[in-house]
Design an enzyme around this catalytic site. Structure first.
Site, PDB file in Angstrom:
ATOM      1  N   TRP A 248      48.655  36.106  48.006  1.00 49.35           N
ATOM      2  CA  TRP A 248      47.564  36.477  48.465  1.00 49.35           C
ATOM      3  C   TRP A 248      47.436  35.874  49.420  1.00 49.35           C
ATOM      4  O   TRP A 248      47.287  34.361  48.942  1.00 49.35           O
ATOM      5  CB  TRP A 248      46.459  37.305  47.549  1.00 49.35           C
TER       6      TRP A 248
ATOM      7  N   GLU B  70      50.315  40.401  47.291  1.00 46.91           N
ATOM      8  CA  GLU B  70      49.292  41.674  46.524  1.00 46.91           C
ATOM      9  C   GLU B  70      48.284  41.592  48.839  1.00 46.91           C
ATOM     10  O   GLU B  70      48.507  41.331  49.647  1.00 46.91           O
ATOM     11  CB  GLU B  70      47.721  40.411  46.727  1.00 46.91           C
TER      12      GLU B  70
ATOM     13  N   LYS C  16      46.248  44.719  51.071  1.00 44.74           N
ATOM     14  CA  LYS C  16      44.698  44.524  51.894  1.00 44.74           C
ATOM     15  C   LYS C  16      45.200  45.449  52.713  1.00 44.74           C
ATOM     16  O   LYS C  16      45.190  45.337  53.676  1.00 44.74           O
ATOM     17  CB  LYS C  16      43.982  42.973  51.503  1.00 44.74           C
TER      18      LYS C  16
ATOM     19  N   ASP D 166      45.180  45.938  44.189  1.00 46.47           N
ATOM     20  CA  ASP D 166      43.477  44.310  44.023  1.00 46.47           C
ATOM     21  C   ASP D 166      42.624  45.965  44.236  1.00 46.47           C
ATOM     22  O   ASP D 166      42.288  46.575  45.119  1.00 46.47           O
ATOM     23  CB  ASP D 166      43.505  43.880  44.539  1.00 46.47           C
TER      24      ASP D 166
ATOM     25  N   HIS E  16      41.033  46.508  47.975  1.00 52.18           N
ATOM     26  CA  HIS E  16      41.502  46.250  48.442  1.00 52.18           C
ATOM     27  C   HIS E  16      41.648  47.492  49.176  1.00 52.18           C
ATOM     28  O   HIS E  16      42.292  47.468  50.928  1.00 52.18           O
ATOM     29  CB  HIS E  16      42.648  44.889  48.918  1.00 52.18           C
TER      30      HIS E  16
ATOM     31  N   HIS F 139      45.113  44.288  40.306  1.00 49.77           N
ATOM     32  CA  HIS F 139      44.033  43.482  40.037  1.00 49.77           C
ATOM     33  C   HIS F 139      42.844  44.467  39.639  1.00 49.77           C
ATOM     34  O   HIS F 139      42.610  44.928  40.566  1.00 49.77           O
ATOM     35  CB  HIS F 139      43.458  42.319  41.465  1.00 49.77           C
TER      36      HIS F 139
ATOM     37  N   ASP G 265      34.727  44.834  49.234  1.00 45.68           N
ATOM     38  CA  ASP G 265      35.503  44.379  48.467  1.00 45.68           C
ATOM     39  C   ASP G 265      34.957  42.844  47.539  1.00 45.68           C
ATOM     40  O   ASP G 265      34.790  42.008  47.835  1.00 45.68           O
ATOM     41  CB  ASP G 265      37.199  43.011  49.236  1.00 45.68           C
TER      42      ASP G 265
ATOM     43  N   ASP H  77      34.446  42.165  44.445  1.00 41.91           N
ATOM     44  CA  ASP H  77      34.681  41.248  42.976  1.00 41.91           C
ATOM     45  C   ASP H  77      33.505  41.111  41.811  1.00 41.91           C
ATOM     46  O   ASP H  77      32.997  40.062  41.228  1.00 41.91           O
ATOM     47  CB  ASP H  77      35.091  39.728  43.659  1.00 41.91           C
TER      48      ASP H  77
ATOM     49  N   ASP I 226      40.375  40.540  38.528  1.00 47.11           N
ATOM     50  CA  ASP I 226      39.911  39.276  39.198  1.00 47.11           C
ATOM     51  C   ASP I 226      38.295  39.925  39.766  1.00 47.11           C
ATOM     52  O   ASP I 226      38.200  41.403  40.663  1.00 47.11           O
ATOM     53  CB  ASP I 226      41.495  39.685  41.157  1.00 47.11           C
TER      54      ASP I 226
HETATM   55  C1  RNT Z   1      41.322  37.724  47.639  1.00 50.39           C
HETATM   56  C2  RNT Z   1      42.116  38.959  46.243  1.00 50.39           C
HETATM   57  C3  RNT Z   1      42.620  37.939  45.780  1.00 50.39           C
HETATM   58  C4  RNT Z   1      41.703  36.489  45.296  1.00 50.39           C
HETATM   59  C5  RNT Z   1      41.946  35.879  44.101  1.00 50.39           C
HETATM   60  C6  RNT Z   1      41.034  34.640  44.247  1.00 50.39           C
HETATM   61  O1  RNT Z   1      40.905  39.406  48.519  1.00 50.39           O
HETATM   62  O2  RNT Z   1      41.905  39.226  45.762  1.00 50.39           O
HETATM   63  O3  RNT Z   1      43.283  37.766  44.562  1.00 50.39           O
HETATM   64  O4  RNT Z   1      40.407  37.423  44.660  1.00 50.39           O
HETATM   65  O5  RNT Z   1      43.497  34.888  44.596  1.00 50.39           O
HETATM   66 ZN    ZN Z   2      42.730  40.251  43.872  1.00 50.02          ZN
END
Ligand code: RNT
Ligand code: ZN
Length: 418
Positions: A184, A225, A227, A258, A261, A285, A293, A295, A325
């Site tokens: 990523w 990854e 986004k 993810d 994302h 993720h 996003d 988290d 994640d």
């Molecule tokens: C960031 C991505 C990525 C990170 C990690 C820490 O938007 O989701 O995966 O969260 O690499």
């Molecule tokens: Zn991620």
């Protein structure tokens, strides 16, 4: 737990043609890939004062007890795995290597910096996954890495990527299970770029250079990854979903989806049945975006239930690498880790307990009412009794015991980290 509570639950499921024992057995075989960065707010230990910077990753909060060293991090990981049923994997970011106080730049990293982790994982019978770290570095400060207009900067990050892949291959070979290497990168722009094509063309070129070294798939596998946007990359993300769908498809790598994302109304669960038709394997993720996003700690909500149901319904769970994640510094981090991991396992168990065959036959008959009615009925089945049974069988605390178990660790270990 009283045996009859579980026996009654089992009967209720059996009435719908579902075998609870089988569901439990299926869940036992599924490893989660636990994200190491939940232990210290994505800081890493490259230097004693390592902190998250750049890359559109934001952590809020300063709850006491964050791991300050790899030793503390390992203690926290042991605590976390002791309250999660099953045997899982650990996903390491490169910034968690063991550099022993020396300055090792990102283009100098080598397998030796991860030998300690490999030994640690081996002792615990855990597989390792790996991530190059393309943020929190001066050469990423202006928002671009592999797609940077400056060739020197691109080459630096290509070398980082090449070495990350080599490290992944060494890990996978040593542990006898392929390491998934996720890439990523934060590359993107706050405001309107004009040469979007140029950035994306350079990213293709850099990625191609990075993946040119071939490793056996028994040792490592690549994922990229995708986004939509991030903080500081609102107007443009170089590695968008379309970009990586095309890249991964044409280069035979996996994509990483993810949950944070995409546009908030898009469902990653819905994407799975499309992706599975065109990809052999997939990395997820699992996260909980709240309006962006963000988290947040994963909980057993509808998004997780939808995702895990799709995983099981598609019958491709064996081809799916379930990475976590999320990171939240406003609460006990070990507890947050446990909640999120257990929530995904709950989702999987609920999915294995779904009366799938009957639902599918209603689907095929076009009986939308019966399908919806059975889905509603399934919501109030005694799921908790089966989950408790699973925890008990695996020798870990039930939900009821989790708070005390984590608080005890907080009192005995975490509060002493001042
Ligand atoms: C960031 C991505 C990525 C990170 C990690 C820490 O938007 O989701 O995966 O969260 O690499
Ligand atoms: Zn991620």
């Amino acid at each position: 737990m009283n045996e009859h509570v579980y026996t009654d639950a089992k009967e209720r499921y059996a009435e719908l043609g579902v075998d609870a024992e089988k569901a439990i057995a299926a869940l036992k075989t599924i490893p989660l890939s636990l994200h190491c960065w939940q232990t210290d707010d994505v800081g890493g230990f490259e230097s004693p004062d390592a902190e998250l910077s750049g890359g559109g990753i934001q952590v809020t909060g300063n709850y006491p007890g964050k791991a300050r060293s790899i030793g503390e991090m390992r203690a926290d990981l042991d605590k976390v795995t002791s309250v999660i049923p099953g045997t899982h994997r650990l996903s390491l970011h490169m910034s968690y290597g063991e550099f022993d106080g020396r300055k090792v730049d990102r283009d100098q990293i080598a397998p030796e910096h991860f030998a300690g982790w490999i030994a640690w994982a081996k002792e615990r019978n855990m597989g390792l996954d790996f991530n190059g770290t393309y943020f929190s570095h001066p050469k990423a400060d202006d928002g671009f890495t592999l797609s940077h207009p400056d060739k020197g900067i691109r080459d630096f990050w290509v070398e980082h990527g090449r070495r990350s892949r080599q490290i992944a291959a060494v890990m996978g070979e040593a542990l006898g299970t392929p390491t998934i290497l996720n890439t990523w990168i934060p590359d993107g722009a706050k405001d309107l770029p004009v040469d979007r094509l140029g950035y994306r063309a350079r990213l293709v070129e850099s990625l191609d250079a990075m993946i040119a070294d071939k490793y056996p798939s028994a040792h490592m596998k690549d994922a990229v990854e995708t986004k939509l946007f991030g903080i500081g990359s609102e107007s443009f993300v170089v590695g968008s979903h379309e970009f990586y769908m095309g890249y991964a498809q044409s280069r035979d790598t996996m994509i990483c989806l993810d949950m944070g994302h995409f546009h908030p109304t898009e469902s990653v669960a819905d994407k799975l049945s499309s992706v599975y038709l065109f990809f052999e394997e997939l990395l997820l993720h699992v996260s909980r975006p709240v309006r962006w996003d963000s988290d947040h700690v994963v909980i057993f909500n509808d998004d997780i239930a939808d995702l895990t149901r799709e995983l099981v319904r598609c019958g491709r769970i064996g081809d799916t690498h379930i990475g976590l994640d999320f990171f939240d510094a406003t609460m006990n981090r070990v507890g947050a880790y446990a909640i999120g991991s257990r929530a995904v396992l709950k989702g999987l168990l609920a999915a294995f307990l779904e009366p799938h065959e009957t639902l599918k036959s209603y689907d095929l008959e076009g009986n939308a009412f019966a399908r919806l009615a059975l889905l509603e009925q399934a919501r109030t089945l005694p799921f908790g009794a089966v989950w408790n049974r699973y925890c008990e069988e695996m020798g870990v605390v039930s939900d009821a015991g989790l708070i005390e178990s984590v608080m005890e660790y907080e009192r005995n270990v975490l509060v002493k980290r001042k």
